[in-house]
Design a protein around this motif. Structure first.
Motif, PDB file in Angstrom:
ATOM      1  N   CYS A 368       0.881  -1.156   0.064  1.00 30.58           N
ATOM      2  CA  CYS A 368       0.083   0.058   0.006  1.00 30.58           C
ATOM      3  C   CYS A 368       0.934   1.122   0.171  1.00 30.58           C
ATOM      4  O   CYS A 368       1.231   1.852   0.968  1.00 30.58           O
ATOM      5  N   ASN A 369       1.204   1.585  -1.210  1.00 31.09           N
ATOM      6  CA  ASN A 369       2.523   2.574  -1.326  1.00 31.09           C
ATOM      7  C   ASN A 369       1.908   4.136  -1.535  1.00 31.09           C
ATOM      8  O   ASN A 369       2.702   4.949  -1.466  1.00 31.09           O
ATOM      9  N   TYR A 370       0.655   4.402  -1.641  1.00 25.21           N
ATOM     10  CA  TYR A 370       0.199   5.684  -2.129  1.00 25.21           C
ATOM     11  C   TYR A 370      -0.651   6.027  -0.982  1.00 25.21           C
ATOM     12  O   TYR A 370      -1.579   5.386  -0.593  1.00 25.21           O
ATOM     13  N   ASP A 371      -0.472   7.185  -0.353  1.00 29.16           N
ATOM     14  CA  ASP A 371      -1.330   7.743   0.792  1.00 29.16           C
ATOM     15  C   ASP A 371      -2.518   8.834   0.194  1.00 29.16           C
ATOM     16  O   ASP A 371      -3.044   9.514   0.840  1.00 29.16           O
ATOM     17  N   GLY A 372      -2.445   8.935  -1.052  1.00 32.09           N
ATOM     18  CA  GLY A 372      -3.266  10.062  -1.746  1.00 32.09           C
ATOM     19  C   GLY A 372      -2.419  11.263  -2.431  1.00 32.09           C
ATOM     20  O   GLY A 372      -3.104  12.113  -2.836  1.00 32.09           O
ATOM     21  N   LYS A 375       4.140   8.949  -2.609  1.00 29.73           N
ATOM     22  CA  LYS A 375       4.414   7.484  -2.502  1.00 29.73           C
ATOM     23  C   LYS A 375       5.492   7.008  -1.488  1.00 29.73           C
ATOM     24  O   LYS A 375       6.239   7.837  -1.133  1.00 29.73           O
ATOM     25  N   HIS A 376       5.412   5.939  -1.023  1.00 30.41           N
ATOM     26  CA  HIS A 376       6.179   5.401  -0.007  1.00 30.41           C
ATOM     27  C   HIS A 376       6.870   4.078  -0.165  1.00 30.41           C
ATOM     28  O   HIS A 376       6.022   2.965  -0.763  1.00 30.41           O
ATOM     29  N   VAL A 393       1.403  -1.847   4.587  1.00 25.55           N
ATOM     30  CA  VAL A 393       1.250  -0.319   4.611  1.00 25.55           C
ATOM     31  C   VAL A 393       2.605   0.568   4.753  1.00 25.55           C
ATOM     32  O   VAL A 393       3.072   0.691   5.969  1.00 25.55           O
ATOM     33  N   THR A 411       1.783  -2.429   9.640  1.00 28.00           N
ATOM     34  CA  THR A 411       1.663  -1.151   9.637  1.00 28.00           C
ATOM     35  C   THR A 411       3.017  -0.657  10.398  1.00 28.00           C
ATOM     36  O   THR A 411       3.320   0.483  10.520  1.00 28.00           O
TER      37      THR A 411
END
Length: 447
Positions: A368-372, A375-376, A393, A411
């Motif tokens: 889950c690389n994108y927080d809106g 990118k992480h 996450v 997480t």
């Protein structure tokens, strides 16, 4: 290789009205890249001192695409399309100090070969035109050649009946001494049926100065220009046929060649195997001995020797697969490095990640690389085991030899060798399933 330095001017200013498109003609794609990319690739084969692109219609879009393909290319603007001679004149301020040979190419003519360009660059005449024997000369300009070399070029609309019978035609591609170009370009006039400044008129001007003009010939197929969607489709078919033949000749196995689609820069090593219905977007390298199973789509990725991909896999820009990696069906990888021996069997998305060697990624795993907004990255150590349906996450790290339980949402970083389980405790209510379904069916019957 030419004895003198070479500069290349690519004419890419036309609107291409017959394409029936808002997109500049030279930006329509052939072999996965804009048409102008083929001219840039041809120019690059000469190791030129300068590459100059003359843009006009959609100049900002043309400049952006050109810089993406060839960052060192320089762009000049032809604000009014007044002919090929006028277009080349716009490039001269960037060639004031250049001493060598200038070669003029066209952004909508994608198939000029490296050997042909080398022949133009190394020719000893002061001015050289690329010609071809046309099966149907049609409306091409004609090359009038005598024992003294190329005498003149006559545009079809300006030609008499005798000249129109000549089969040797003008491709538009020209090479000439830079000093001669600077000397003559200002003498061009637009006294012709089209009211344009023809680059071809330089031949007569050079002859008037007792300079030698000559012709290099090539196959007609190399000179194919793109003016309509139908011609673009025909060119794509020709490009793919050529790319498939080259791959087979170079020792690549294509299970069903007609269904494999290549890009201009696709690189595949010998003894690689490619199944049917595989699409190579730009920027793909497949090393020797790798196998691409059917129905895969690849772009901007590198696949090492011994790796297998597919079927039904998608590798996107930044995917790096080490040796003996296995990527299975319905797996998508983007901007991620998979070290040697990693297994990703099915139904998984790995983005912005680094997976250590010999790790196993279970089905349904997602980074889950994108927080809106940002990118992480996800880091997974060597010999880790990621259980099916794990949500990683990012930013997060799973250590070497660590294990995640199936259905976990991870997480927090997992240390080396640890087991991480992150899921809600299961609650079982005896008989409630039957009673719930009965209630729902009764509600449905009541409407």
């Amino acid at each position: 290789m030419a004895d003198k330095p070479v500069a290349v001017v690519i004419l890419a200013a036309g609107q291409g009205s017959r394409m029936q498109s808002d997109l500049p003609k030279v930006l329509h794609r052939l072999g996965g890249v804009p048409l102008v990319g083929h001219a840039l690739a041809a120019a690059r084969s000469l190791e030129p001192a300068e590459i100059i692109v003359v843009a006009g219609h959609g100049a900002n879009e043309v400049e952006k695409a050109t810089k993406n393909l060839e960052p060192d290319a320089r762009i000049v603007l032809q604000s009014e399309q007044l002919g090929t001679g006028h277009a080349v004149r716009q490039a001269l301020p960037l060639l004031e100090e250049f001493e060598g040979k200038v070669i003029v190419l066209y952004g909508d003519t994608p198939f000029i070969g490296e050997d042909t360009l080398a022949a133009l660059a190394s020719h000893t005449a002061d001015l050289v035109v690329l010609g071809f024997e046309a099966e149907d000369p049609g409306r091409y300009g004609r090359l009038v050649v005598t024992e003294a070399g190329l005498e003149r070029i006559v545009e079809f609309k300006d030609a008499d009946e005798a000249t129109r019978l000549i089969a040797l035609c003008n491709s538009g591609v020209m090479a000439l001494d830079a000093g001669l170009l600077r000397q003559l370009i200002g003498r061009l006039t637009n006294e012709n049926a089209a009211g344009e400044y023809y680059l071809t008129d330089l031949v007569a001007l050079a002859r008037a100065e007792d300079r030698r003009a000559d012709v290099v010939t090539c196959d007609e197929e190399e000179t194919l220009g793109i003016n309509t969607r139908a011609e673009l489709a025909s060119a794509e078919a020709a490009f793919q046929a050529r790319a498939r033949a080259e791959a087979l000749e170079n020792g690549v196995t294509l299970s069903d060649p007609a269904t494999v689609w290549f890009s201009l820069d696709t690189a595949i090593g010998r003894d690689a195997i490619v199944g049917q219905n595989v699409v190579f977007g730009p920027g793909v390298t497949v090393e020797s001995g790798a196998e691409i199973l059917p129905f895969c789509h690849l772009e901007g990725c590198h696949i090492s020797s011994g790796a297998t991909v597919g079927p039904f896999a998608r590798l996107r820009t930044g995917a790096e697969l080490g040796g003996e990696v296995h990527v299975g069906n319905f797996v998508e990888i983007k901007n991620a490095v998979l070290d040697e021996g990693v297994k990703v069997g099915h139904l998984t998305y790995l983005g912005d990640a680094h997976i250590g060697e010999h790790s196993n990624i279970g089905a349904g795993t997602i980074t889950c690389n994108y927080d809106g907004v940002m990118k992480h990255r996800t880091e997974i150590g060597a010999n880790a085991f990621i259980g099916s349906d794990t949500m990683l996450v990012a930013p997060v790290r799973v250590g070497a030899q660590a294990v995640t339980g199936s259905g976990s949402v991870i997480t927090v970083d997992v240390e080396d060798g640890a087991l991480a389980i992150g899921r809600a405790r299961q609650a079982t209510k005896p008989g409630l399933g039957v009673r719930l379904m009965q209630a729902l069916r009764a509600k449905k019957e009541k409407g």
